[in-house]
Design an enzyme around this catalytic site. Structure first.
Site, PDB file in Angstrom:
ATOM      1  CG  ASP A 305     -41.361 100.096 -11.447  1.00 41.54           C
ATOM      2  OD1 ASP A 305     -42.345  99.672 -12.076  1.00 41.54           O
ATOM      3  OD2 ASP A 305     -40.789 101.163 -11.709  1.00 41.54           O
ATOM      4  CD  GLU A 352     -42.944  96.848 -14.711  1.00 44.78           C
ATOM      5  OE1 GLU A 352     -43.141  96.309 -15.827  1.00 44.78           O
ATOM      6  OE2 GLU A 352     -42.088  97.722 -14.521  1.00 44.78           O
ATOM      7  CG  ASP A 405     -46.780 104.195 -15.181  1.00 41.79           C
ATOM      8  OD1 ASP A 405     -46.846 105.298 -14.617  1.00 41.79           O
ATOM      9  OD2 ASP A 405     -45.811 103.424 -15.047  1.00 41.79           O
TER      10      ASP A 405
END
Length: 506
Positions: A305, A352, A405
């Site tokens: 991430d 990411e 998200d």
């Protein structure tokens, strides 16, 4: 005409958090429903099951703010298995209120009931039919050199309970600063509680290893998520203050976040402690190598991430109420990943790389060779050409309709501005809203991207009630659960057809 051959690298998968499974006792777990979901993935020709971080969640219930980057979430321990092993009775398991909404997680009730029930199981250890075997396995688990984090985590949780749940920086000075005498006394005083939290980790890792093994035998790989940062109120920060930008009293000097942009006028103040990258470099990134190696015991592929933070990270002075004041600083860059490859070998990683990307972070992703991410929902800004439009993809990327998200694709399409919706309709060939979701899935599958991952909510064509998370908000996140009868033969057939037609069958 020569027969077409399947391209080896084309694959597909499904994004579904463990907590969203339709298990009993208030939250998704490593239960029979998890095994049935693996069977469903096999039946539909999928290669991947992507999940969210498995760590024990703290305030706000976010899997990205965990009490430990190494420990597992006790909420995911399957109660039914504990009943089968004689650690619990059906009557004991039925005596607690975990919430009665099968489509929504009630974290308050879960918090109040789950640990009490797991404590009953711990106290019943001598009653279990295979008690000797469990105790033997537990002792081996505690002594495993890869679990050197276990005692710190278990003591941290015991002390947190003893301090009314308060953050560790408010504890008594000797414990807060980890003075030898204070730690020794705490380990003695809270010995039973430390053993309890260690036992929960034994149960977690035993059950997760069995589930992952089941998936792997069916050629389903697990994609796991590793947040770049750890929480300040975590065993990681408390036990290893030298790794982070803290002062002599172990209070952060600067914290993580993102600066103001078009989506947020005051930026995003995450509040995580930042790394002392110079210290990590001196140690050969030992803690990071250990952390990543641990992840590969849990997952087959890791999605890192906020990959941009390894190139440059945004530092906000501690105590600032917003992220408006801060500065960009250099991260470790390619050196960390070169050492990782040297120490661990070639591993599967997803970078990411979403959001605003500078030339240097684009260069870093390219140097690592890791596939980046493409989000179809980001593609349809009618004002400009987008890298997220499928015709601009490269093979070495992972395409999603949306992530945890984002809005569900149905909700996203309904909420699109008029001009963007017109462009999306033209590009995807959408004639009516009821076709929008599957045409988005089709665009992902038809793209050149090696891998297409679709959130389960999109396969189920669900609206905004099924959204997992709205960033920068508290409450109402991480609660959605799939209905127990959601998966139908018709859906299985349609998903298998898409995987076959677009050359993504396992």
């Amino acid at each position: 005409m020569a027969k077409k051959t399947k391209q080896k690298n084309r694959r597909c998968g499904v994004l579904l958090p463990i907590f969203s499974l339709p298990s009993k006792y208030g939250i998704g777990s490593f239960s029979k429903e998890a095994y049935e979901f693996v069977d469903f993935l096999e039946k539909t020709g999928q290669s991947y099951w992507q999940i969210l971080p498995l760590g024990p969640t703290s305030y706000g219930d976010s899997p990205y703010q965990s009490f430990s980057t190494f420990a597992g979430n006790p909420y995911f321990i399957d109660i039914e298995k504990l009943i089968e092993e004689g650690l619990l009775t059906q009557k004991e398991a039925s005596g607690y209120d975990f919430g009665n909404n099968s489509e929504y997680i009630d974290y308050e009730k879960l918090y109040r009931a789950r640990f009490k029930l797991l404590s009953v199981a711990f106290n019943n250890l001598d009653k279990a039919g295979n008690s000797k075997e469990i105790k033997k396995e537990f002792e081996v688990f505690k002594k495993d050199e890869d679990n050197d984090w276990l005692q710190d985590y278990s003591l941290f949780m015991a002390l947190k309970n003893a301090n009314g749940g308060r953050a560790w920086n408010t504890w008594e000075e000797g414990i807060r600063l980890r003075k030898t005498k204070a730690l020794k006394e705490a380990l003695s005083k809270y010995a039973k509680e430390v053993e309890f939290f260690s036992f929960l980790q034994y149960l977690f890792f035993k059950q997760w290893t069995e589930l992952k093994s089941y998936a792997n035998k069916k050629e389903i790989e697990i994609i796991g998520d590793i947040p770049i940062y750890v929480a300040f109120d975590s065993a990681d920060t408390w036990a290893n203050p030298e790794l982070f930008q803290l002062d002599k009293n172990n209070i952060p000097t600067d914290v993580a976040g993102c600066p103001p942009d078009a989506f947020s006028a005051t930026g995003q103040l995450w509040g995580n402690p930042l790394y002392r990258w110079d210290y990590h470099k001196k140690t050969g990134f030992a803690w990071w190598i250990k952390r990543i190696a641990h992840c590969y015991k849990l997952y087959d592929v890791i999605r890192i991430d906020h990959f941009r933070g390894f190139d440059e990270y945004y530092a906000i002075p501690y105590g600032n109420p917003t992220a408006e004041i801060g500065e960009w600083r250099k991260g470790p860059g390619i050196e960390l990943f070169d050492i990782m490859k040297k120490e661990l070998g070639q591993k599967k990683v997803i970078a990411e790389d979403l959001g605003f990307l500078t030339p240097s972070v684009i260069k870093l992703v390219k140097k690592t060779g890791y596939p980046g991410m493409k989000i179809l929902q980001f593609a349809f800004d009618s004002r400009e050409e987008s890298d997220y439009l499928p015709h601009n993809y490269v093979k070495n990327c992972i395409v999603y309709t949306g992530t945890h998200d984002n809005e569900t694709t149905l909700g996203w399409f309904k909420n699109l501005p008029k001009a963007d919706k017109k462009f999306a309709k033209e590009y995807l060939g959408i004639r009516s809203s009821k076709d929008a979701v599957w045409l988005c899935i089709r665009a992902c599958f038809a793209s050149v991207s090696d891998t297409a991952i679709i959130p389960m909510q999109d396969y189920l064509e669900l609206d905004m009630e099924a959204r997992i998370n709205t960033p920068s908000t508290l409450g109402g996140n991480w609660v959605w659960r799939m209905k127990s009868d959601a998966i139908t033969d018709e859906l299985c057939s349609k998903m298998h057809d898409y995987a076959r037609i677009y050359g993504r069958l396992r």
